[in-house]
Design a protein around this motif. Structure first.
Motif, PDB file in Angstrom:
ATOM      1  N   GLU A   1      -9.536  91.025  30.809  1.00 25.55           N
ATOM      2  CA  GLU A   1     -10.837  90.362  30.764  1.00 25.55           C
ATOM      3  C   GLU A   1     -11.934  91.274  31.304  1.00 25.55           C
ATOM      4  O   GLU A   1     -13.039  91.334  30.754  1.00 25.55           O
ATOM      5  CB  GLU A   1     -10.777  89.069  31.573  1.00 25.55           C
ATOM      6  N   LEU A   2     -11.621  92.018  32.371  1.00 22.38           N
ATOM      7  CA  LEU A   2     -12.625  92.905  32.953  1.00 22.38           C
ATOM      8  C   LEU A   2     -13.017  94.013  31.976  1.00 22.38           C
ATOM      9  O   LEU A   2     -14.208  94.308  31.797  1.00 22.38           O
ATOM     10  CB  LEU A   2     -12.107  93.506  34.259  1.00 22.38           C
ATOM     11  N   LEU A   3     -12.033  94.613  31.318  1.00 21.69           N
ATOM     12  CA  LEU A   3     -12.343  95.663  30.343  1.00 21.69           C
ATOM     13  C   LEU A   3     -13.140  95.088  29.186  1.00 21.69           C
ATOM     14  O   LEU A   3     -14.101  95.708  28.709  1.00 21.69           O
ATOM     15  CB  LEU A   3     -11.058  96.325  29.840  1.00 21.69           C
ATOM     16  N   ASP A   4     -12.795  93.903  28.738  1.00 22.62           N
ATOM     17  CA  ASP A   4     -13.524  93.247  27.661  1.00 22.62           C
ATOM     18  C   ASP A   4     -14.974  93.006  28.061  1.00 22.62           C
ATOM     19  O   ASP A   4     -15.899  93.251  27.280  1.00 22.62           O
ATOM     20  CB  ASP A   4     -12.834  91.934  27.295  1.00 22.62           C
ATOM     21  N   GLN A   5     -15.207  92.569  29.312  1.00 24.37           N
ATOM     22  CA  GLN A   5     -16.577  92.347  29.798  1.00 24.37           C
ATOM     23  C   GLN A   5     -17.366  93.651  29.815  1.00 24.37           C
ATOM     24  O   GLN A   5     -18.539  93.684  29.427  1.00 24.37           O
ATOM     25  CB  GLN A   5     -16.550  91.746  31.208  1.00 24.37           C
ATOM     26  N   ALA A   6     -16.711  94.712  30.265  1.00 26.86           N
ATOM     27  CA  ALA A   6     -17.396  96.011  30.331  1.00 26.86           C
ATOM     28  C   ALA A   6     -17.776  96.491  28.937  1.00 26.86           C
ATOM     29  O   ALA A   6     -18.897  96.974  28.721  1.00 26.86           O
ATOM     30  CB  ALA A   6     -16.498  97.035  31.028  1.00 26.86           C
ATOM     31  N   ILE A   7     -16.866  96.349  27.994  1.00 29.11           N
ATOM     32  CA  ILE A   7     -17.146  96.798  26.627  1.00 29.11           C
ATOM     33  C   ILE A   7     -18.273  95.974  26.020  1.00 29.11           C
ATOM     34  O   ILE A   7     -19.168  96.519  25.362  1.00 29.11           O
ATOM     35  CB  ILE A   7     -15.866  96.745  25.777  1.00 29.11           C
ATOM     36  N   GLU A   8     -18.260  94.671  26.243  1.00 27.72           N
ATOM     37  CA  GLU A   8     -19.343  93.828  25.733  1.00 27.72           C
ATOM     38  C   GLU A   8     -20.685  94.255  26.298  1.00 27.72           C
ATOM     39  O   GLU A   8     -21.693  94.288  25.593  1.00 27.72           O
ATOM     40  CB  GLU A   8     -19.063  92.352  26.036  1.00 27.72           C
TER      41      GLU A   8
END
Length: 77
Positions: free
Chosen positions: A3-10
């Motif tokens: 989830e953290l990586l997904d947030q960063a990419i977004e």
């Protein structure tokens, strides 16, 4: 993907293309590839220092609260 990586990419997707590319280069350099060695190789001195620190931690040898506060005060924190 976490989830953290997904947030960063977004978040990075909202940046201009050149900024996105800069972030991508950093991420790729950190990740390396399967044929590369680690991004950063410790020197022998750094390796010895890390081993000493890990041994101290295993023995429970940590800075006291007072010692930590003194370091913070020395650096204006």
């Amino acid at each position: 993907m976490t989830e953290l990586l997904d947030q960063a990419i977004e978040r990075v997707r909202a940046f201009p293309p050149e900024t996105q590319d800069a972030f991508a280069r950093v991420l790729l350099s950190l990740a390396g590839d399967e044929d590369e060695q680690a991004v950063y190789q410790l020197t022998p001195v750094e390796t010895a220092s890390l081993a000493k620190s890990l041994a101290q931690a295993e023995r429970g040898e940590f800075a006291s609260d007072e010692e930590v506060r003194a370091v913070w005060a020395k650096h204006g924190l």
